[in-house]
Motif scaffolding. Structure first.
Motif, mmCIF file in Angstrom:
data_model
loop_
_atom_site.group_PDB
_atom_site.id
_atom_site.type_symbol
_atom_site.label_atom_id
_atom_site.label_comp_id
_atom_site.label_asym_id
_atom_site.label_seq_id
_atom_site.Cartn_x
_atom_site.Cartn_y
_atom_site.Cartn_z
ATOM 1 N N LEU A 239 93.915 84.227 7.645
ATOM 2 C CA LEU A 239 92.983 83.675 6.653
ATOM 3 C C LEU A 239 91.613 84.330 6.735
ATOM 4 N N ARG A 240 91.612 85.638 6.822
ATOM 5 C CA ARG A 240 90.336 86.333 6.796
ATOM 6 C C ARG A 240 89.839 86.344 5.358
ATOM 7 N N ILE A 241 88.519 86.481 5.221
ATOM 8 C CA ILE A 241 87.969 86.698 3.878
ATOM 9 C C ILE A 241 88.538 88.017 3.382
ATOM 10 N N MET B 15 72.258 89.960 6.143
ATOM 11 C CA MET B 15 72.981 91.216 5.947
ATOM 12 C C MET B 15 73.219 91.928 7.271
ATOM 13 N N ASP C 246 67.305 86.539 3.415
ATOM 14 C CA ASP C 246 68.660 87.067 3.393
ATOM 15 C C ASP C 246 68.802 88.351 4.185
ATOM 16 N N HIS D 182 85.105 78.672 2.628
ATOM 17 C CA HIS D 182 86.295 79.378 3.122
ATOM 18 C C HIS D 182 86.910 80.122 1.954
ATOM 19 N N GLN E 62 82.171 84.841 10.664
ATOM 20 C CA GLN E 62 81.904 84.810 9.235
ATOM 21 C C GLN E 62 83.137 85.204 8.435
ATOM 22 N N PHE E 63 83.903 86.106 9.011
ATOM 23 C CA PHE E 63 85.062 86.562 8.253
ATOM 24 C C PHE E 63 86.255 85.653 8.446
ATOM 25 N N TYR E 64 86.377 85.179 9.655
ATOM 26 C CA TYR E 64 87.481 84.255 9.915
ATOM 27 C C TYR E 64 86.890 82.858 9.916
ATOM 28 N N SER E 65 86.698 82.336 8.717
ATOM 29 C CA SER E 65 85.909 81.124 8.607
ATOM 30 C C SER E 65 86.637 79.910 9.152
ATOM 31 N N VAL F 224 75.976 90.471 8.998
ATOM 32 C CA VAL F 224 77.240 90.863 8.377
ATOM 33 C C VAL F 224 77.735 92.150 8.997
ATOM 34 N N ASN G 28 80.978 92.692 11.195
ATOM 35 C CA ASN G 28 81.993 93.547 10.602
ATOM 36 C C ASN G 28 82.608 94.454 11.646
ATOM 37 N N PRO H 125 86.931 91.982 13.197
ATOM 38 C CA PRO H 125 88.260 92.185 12.652
ATOM 39 C C PRO H 125 89.191 92.899 13.608
#
Lengths: 565, 771
Positions: free
Chosen positions: B656-658, A50, A46, B686, A166-169, A53, A57, A61
């Protein structure tokens, strides 16, 4: 071409892509059951997660936001750069995304037109202030809208290169929708502003100079039309097709239909649905020409305001259906044109064997076109979850590309008690299934398990599932004999015809079962193709018609009784 | 081809009712046209007469004369059944109404002149009914009717705005003594109260009386059945209304002296008017509507009337016509009165087009029921009036219902109260502006109205949020408020952009500003907006007490304020980034996106007022004219910067962001899920925020073949619920699922995809077996 751009910057991205489909713990998974083992394996694996991530990050965004800003106020943006300089990396990343987009040859053309558009808009705005004409200002806003649509076009080409992060799956397809929505809403707000200004002008009509009016009109018209013709704007083309027609279109269609009554030769040109953007550009230019004429001839300065109102209203009319359409996509609504199809599918699903009801069904569009959805399917206690899941998914998957089906049973905890008793005592899952089955009251022919479950003939196959709700897994071979003739069905061909023959249509519940049981009933054949073990699941349901016929409550009770030793 | 496309360019389509071919009706059409031409002549004539004769006397004479003729023709007393006492009373009411209608009509005639009266007042009932049904019902009858209605309205607007009827406005400043009676005086004062010129007032009056007339005709239909035929009713009506008017006429002739030199010279014109306007038109209309259907009647009649009116208006003042005219008039009066202007021409053309469109039988929008087939084989439909089937909620009830809904919840209540306050302020400003005739105030009022639209949007979104989920909005309407917050953010962007542009142009060329008037208005605006800010932030602190996001909104507001005071852009930037971290939480917390949008809007307005006050002080004290654009530059920047976080968050939600505030927990939950007993892996996880209080999610789990799916589902649901996901779908897949799927799917690619997914499961399970 564009891929190296992604690779070089975000190493985490490729990881996350893989991670979607090939989950992390495949390697250490073999030691499944003991809980202590799982903890051990998580640590090293894992860690990279991280890291990724963090990278993402920072990475992701900001990107869409940036695009949005650029789209909103292209003019303002220039002045506001100093404020954003503080965040150096944001600008750098933005530039890098631009480079990514610019790597495509097609986007060069868009950028070229964008630059031209800026030039033209600046020119027109100057002329607007020099002529003091509201109508020309309203028309200039259409040019600004063209700029927005070019930006949307760029975004859509960027979106096609971007993979889900990862955030905008769900990926960035929605950015396209958002861009369309934002540009239509912005232009409508501009039209609202024009309306407000016009109302103020009705109070006191200033003089309008006609010198540059006609020139400005034709420059804007020429420019808009050339942009519309030469740049293939995928998102807007789609929305203008899919959205309901605007009142302008309706009126033009009505008029041209009448006109075709007089001159039938025009029908091929006039009858198809007009492009709303071309239409509004033409109509705006026309009203500006009328304004020019009236001001020149009669010095009616109020006509300018009136035609500004008319252009603003036409803008509203044209943009409103599109913003409604894209707004509905953003609101995660079920598109109304698929409702009929979905209803049909859901009805079909609810007639599947074992399905009691479908609820919480949510279907919506991710980007333009691709449906996503989820549904909860309640099934009978004795039905096979995986089989129902496969069937439901199979029905819906052609229509709904991103599908999640949750299968649930009402009273599943009760039989679970037995397994809860059993499971801690044994380590091996296969053994668990044995013990569980041995726990079963020997009502039926308890000891003699059918050959497929008892003897693992194939090493590759997983331990056959044990469905707790189905006591009738030891089926007397009577049924198989009845199903015997069916064995001649084309089972040998890779198992692909598996669904086609016995399951197609699913006219009655009873019909399916012999077919399902059939695969089991011929264990010798099972060796022929690798999929046989899957039929082990169906085996249970093959017994069902005998026991629980049509939801016979009595039958259910007897079933319960079996579980209470 | 002609079957497919309609041949009429304007009205489109002759489908629908089957019309009798024109050839059979030629004589009726000719009769109709002649009567309409005569009527136009009569109207022109009566305009001339009305210059001398008092309007009440004129109407009395018309009614009396036509009553005499009609009594002779119709013999209402000797034929038909006896009229009861109640019917007499109804008849009297009817007569009073008809007197009022004709009074209004002829009064409009004196105001606007004959041509404009013809254009406005002489529309057939069918046309007006079609117009009203387009305007006030949903089922207008397709785009062509809408076009007709738009043309009608444009024509009226043309008459109002582009008809520079100079002479009338010159006559507009009539001495008060000009008015002969209390009635006309009252009407004049009513019109001058509206603040428009006389002929424009006449236009409005005529449009109003047109609707009144149509309503009167519709209402009279029942009575005519009761009395026994419309002709008998008309005769009796003329008689009774003459009787009604009699006392007034006597009173008038006693109190005022008449301007008429000799009544004898007026006999011929009067008889002409009576014949053409009252008698002939009525009979011809009756005949034609019996022979032809009403729409066609209306089309031909209107066409004849308007074109003859246009011709007459052109030639009426011509010396040639003077000889034909039955009445000699001193030439100086004649000179140029209500001349043909471009506006009138345009509006006449528009009226012609609109009446031909509106009178055309509509082919769409009407629900016809098939009643059979005509001998030629074309289907015959029975068209019922849509109005009969249409049941709609009554307006007061709708208003009270929605008010109740608004007041139910704090968000919408707050917005509503503030909207009311804002609107009240706006209207006070507008009225004061109109009263003092100050343009600045009026434009500021309109600006406020423009701003109010954002509030209305917010209110509507707050209302919609509570609607129940429907088939289309399967998750409910909660997302509307995020969208509305987004739109409000865009709105603020647009405002900032415009303010910025304007301040740039002002910076280049600073105009002279009259500061005297601005200060009270901006102080008032500031007060109103401060109330709004207090209310909203109060609500905020109430709603978000439990949340960590509580201090965000306040700090935000303070930040902007302090920023406005200091004017350090960099400091402001740092601040906005500082609050940025909080901002993530705020969407979930006390203030949703919608309320934040509204709040920012109010804040921007407040900033505007503050800016105006500061710049006013600066200009007054130091005479810095540059202060104003610089202030507005600042304000634009501030608005822009304050909107960015809102837009960013709304974008994230819409994309639709987390949800950022749940990121950590979700990652933790996913780890835990992977560690669950029997779970091999997950895919397609999702999670997204759907609305302020709903985080939705879907996840696919691969599990060992021997675990119970339901237990896994329950565990996963519980885990993710702890992480904040409250609308979850879990798909639990075993290897069997993939095998079923590859069996079921027929295409090669699907099989490939499925086997790939299955491979992913194979390895671990293989391992299991080996071990």
């Amino acid at each position: 071409m564009a891929m190296d751009g992604i690779m070089s910057t975000s190493t985490g991205l490729s990881y996350s892509n893989v991670g979607e489909f090939y989950p992390r713990k495949f390697g250490p998974k073999p030691d499944v059951v003991p809980s202590g083992v799982t903890e051990r394996k998580v640590g090293p694996l894992d860690k990279p997660d991280m890291v990724s991530v963090d990278v993402l990050n920072l990475q992701n965004p900001d990107v869409p936001m940036h695009r949005k800003k650029q789209e909103h106020d292209t003019y303002v943006l220039g002045t506001f750069h100093p404020f954003r300089k503080s965040n150096r990396s944001v600008v750098g990343r933005f530039l890098q995304e631009v480079r990514l987009v610019a790597s495509d040859r097609r986007s060069w053309r868009i950028l070229l037109f964008g630059a031209l558009n800026l030039l033209c808009t600046g020119c027109l705005l100057m002329w607007c202030s020099s002529t003091n004409s509201m109508a020309l200002t309203a028309y200039t806003y259409l040019t600004i809208f063209d700029l927005f649509s070019l930006i949307t076009c760029l975004i859509s080409s960027w979106v096609t290169m971007k993979k889900p992060s990862q955030f905008y799956s769900f990926g960035f397809e929605r950015l396209e929708v958002l861009a369309v929505f934002a540009s239509t809403v912005l232009i409508q707000l501009g039209a609202l502003f024009i309306l407000k200004e016009s109302v103020e002008r009705f109070m006191e009509q200033p003089e309008v100079h006609t010198g540059r009016l006609l020139v400005g009109t034709f420059v804007a018209l020429f420019f808009n039309l050339s942009t519309l013709m030469s740049v293939r704007n995928k998102p807007f083309a789609y929305v203008s097709e899919a959205a309901s027609s605007s009142w302008l279109q309706e009126h033009v269609a009505d008029l041209s239909r009448s006109l075709c009554g007089i001159i039938p030769g025009l029908s091929s040109m006039l009858l198809p649905r007009m492009n709303p953007f071309v239409l509004i550009n033409m109509a705006g230019a026309l009203s500006l020409c009328i304004t020019y004429m009236l001001i020149e001839i009669n010095n009616f300065n109020a006509v300018d305001t009136a035609s500004a109102v008319a252009i603003a209203l036409m803008t509203f009319g044209t943009m409103y259906p599109m913003s409604v359409y894209s707004g509905k996509v953003l609101l995660q609504t079920t598109p109304s044109h698929v409702i009929g199809q979905l209803d049909k599918l859901l009805r079909e699903i609810s007639t599947l064997d074992g399905v009691l009801e479908v609820r919480n069904e949510h279907f919506w569009t991710v980007g333009f076109g691709s449906l996503a959805g989820s549904a909860h399917v309640r099934i009978r206690r004795d039905a096979n979850e995986q089989l129902v899941l496969a069937h439901v998914t199979n029905r819906l998957l052609p229509l709904v590309s991103t599908l999640t089906v949750q299968i649930f049973k009402d009273d599943w905890t009760r039989p679970l008690l037995t397994s809860a008793l059993a499971s801690p005592s044994v380590a091996h899952p296969q053994a668990e299934s044995y013990t569980a089955s041995s726990l079963m009251p020997p009502v039926l022919t308890g000891g003699e398990l059918d050959p497929l479950t008892s003897t693992p003939t194939k090493l590759s196959s997983p331990p056959p599932e044990f469905s707790f709700n189905t006591p009738g897994r030891n089926v007397p071979p009577v049924l198989f004999a009845a199903a015997g003739p069916h064995t001649h069905r084309p089972y040998g061909n890779l198992g692909l015809a598996y669904g086609a023959v016995p399951y197609s249509g699913m006219p009655s519940q009873g019909l399916m079962r012999p077919g399902a049981g059939l695969g089991l009933g011929v264990p010798g054949m099972g060796a022929g193709f690798g999929l046989t073990h899957s039929y082990g699941t169906d085996f249970s349901s093959s017994r069902a018609p005998l026991r629980f016929g049509t939801n016979n409550p009595l039958g259910l009770q007897t079933q319960y009784r079996q579980y209470q030793p | 081809m002609d079957e497919k496309y309609s041949s009429n360019v304007l009205s489109g389509g002759k489908l629908g009712m089957v019309e009798v071919p024109d050839s059979r009706l030629t004589k009726y059409i000719a009769l109709l046209i002649v009567s309409k031409v005569l009527k136009a002549l009569g109207v022109f004539e009566s305009y001339d007469i009305l210059k001398f004769v008092h309007i009440v006397q004129f109407i009395f004479i018309l009614k009396l004369g036509s009553a005499v003729i009609l009594l002779f023709f119709q013999k209402p007393f000797s034929s038909g059944k006896i009229i009861s006492k109640r019917q007499w009373i109804k008849l009297a009411k009817h007569a009073v109404f008809s007197c009022v209608v004709s009074l209004l009509g002829f009064f409009g005639l004196t105001l606007c002149g004959p041509l404009r009266t013809l254009l406005l007042f002489e529309h057939a009932d069918v046309v007006v009914v079609a117009l009203l049904s387009v305007l006030f019902t949903n089922s207008g009858g397709g785009p062509s009717k809408t076009r007709g209605a738009a043309l009608f309205i444009i024509a009226v607007i043309c008459l109002l705005l582009f008809d520079n009827d100079d002479l009338m406005s010159k006559m507009g400043d009539h001495p008060e003594g000009h008015h002969d009676s209390a009635l006309t005086h009252f009407l004049y004062t009513a019109i001058s109260f509206l603040g428009v010129a006389d002929h424009k007032g006449g236009v409005v009056l005529l449009v109003a009386s047109l609707f009144l007339k149509v309503g009167f005709h519709t209402a009279a239909r029942k009575l005519s059945v009761e009395i026994g035929g419309s002709k008998r009713l008309y005769a009796l009506d003329c008689l009774v209304s003459a009787a009604v008017l009699l006392p007034w006429v006597i009173f008038l002739s006693v109190t005022t002296e008449s301007k008429v030199e000799s009544w004898a010279s007026l006999v011929f014109p009067f008889s002409m008017v009576i014949f053409s306007v009252m008698i002939l038109e009525f009979y011809v209309d009756a005949v034609c509507s019996a022979k032809m259907e009403a729409p066609r009647c209306a089309r031909y009649g209107t066409f004849a009337l308007f074109s003859s009116g246009l011709l007459l208006a052109n030639f009426w003042t011509h010396p040639l016509t003077d000889q034909i005219r039955s009445m000699s008039i001193p030439p100086k009066l004649v000179s140029t009165e209500h001349v043909l202007s471009g506006g009138v021409m345009v509006s006449a053309i528009f009226f012609l087009m609109s009446s031909s469109i509106l009178a055309a039988p509509s082919k769409k929008g009407q629900k016809g029921t098939l009643v059979g087939y005509s001998p030629e084989g074309t289907p015959l439909y029975n068209f019922m009036g849509d109005a009969l089937h249409h049941t709609s909620q009554s307006l007061p009830r709708f208003i009270s219902d929605s008010l109740k809904q608004i007041l139910e919840e704090s968000d919408s209540r707050q917005i509503f109260y503030f909207l009311c306050l804002n609107l009240a302020f706006t209207f006070v400003e507008l009225f004061y502006g109109v009263w003092t005739n100050s343009l600045g105030l009026i434009s500021d009022g309109f600006h406020m109205l423009f701003d109010c639209s954002a509030l209305v949007l917010g209110l509507f979104a707050a209302l919609m949020t509570r609607w129940k989920a429907t088939r289309i909005f399967s998750y409910g309407f909660g997302r509307v408020e995020i969208l509305s917050g987004f739109i409000n953010g865009l709105f603020l962007m647009v405002i900032a952009f415009f303010v910025f542009m304007e301040s740039v142009t002002r910076l280049l060329d600073p105009p002279n500003i009259d500061t005297d008037m601005l200060t009270p208005v901006s102080v008032g605006g500031l007060l109103v907006n401060l109330v709004g800010i207090c209310a909203f932030s109060h609500a905020h602190s109430h709603g978000g007490k439990s949340c960590s996001s509580h201090d965000h909104g306040n700090s935000h507001g303070e930040h902007s304020h302090s920023h406005g005071g200091h004017g350090h852009s960099h400091g402001g930037h740092g601040h906005s980034h500082g609050s940025h971290g909080h901002a993530h939480g705020s969407l979930t917390g006390g203030m949703n996106a919608n309320m934040r949008g509204v709040f920012l809007h109010v804040l921007a307005d407040t900033l505007g007022s503050v800016g105006v006050i500061i710049s006013t002080i600066l200009i007054r004290q130091f005479g810095w004219l540059v202060a104003d654009p610089i202030c507005s530059l600042f304000i634009a920047t501030l608005i822009f910067l304050s909107v960015i976080p809102l837009l960013k968050e709304a974008c994230e939600v819409l994309l639709l962001r987390i949800p950022p505030e749940h990121e950590k927990e979700l990652n933790g939950a996913l780890e835990k899920i992977d560690k669950l007993e029997g779970v091999l892996s997950h895919r397609d996880a999702h999670f997204w925020r759907h609305s302020a209080n709903m985080v939705a999610g879907t996840i696919h789990l691969q599990v060992m073949s021997d675990v119970v799916e339901q237990r896994i589902t329950q565990q996963v649901t519980a885990l993710l619920k702890d992480a904040g996901v409250n609308n979850l779908s879990v798909q639990v897949e075993k290897e069997a699922y993939f095998q079923h799927m590859s069996g079921l799917s027929s295409g090669f690619h699907e099989v490939l995809a499925m086997t790939q997914q299955m491979e992913s499961m194979k390895y671990p399970s293989d391992g299991t077996c080996i071990m």
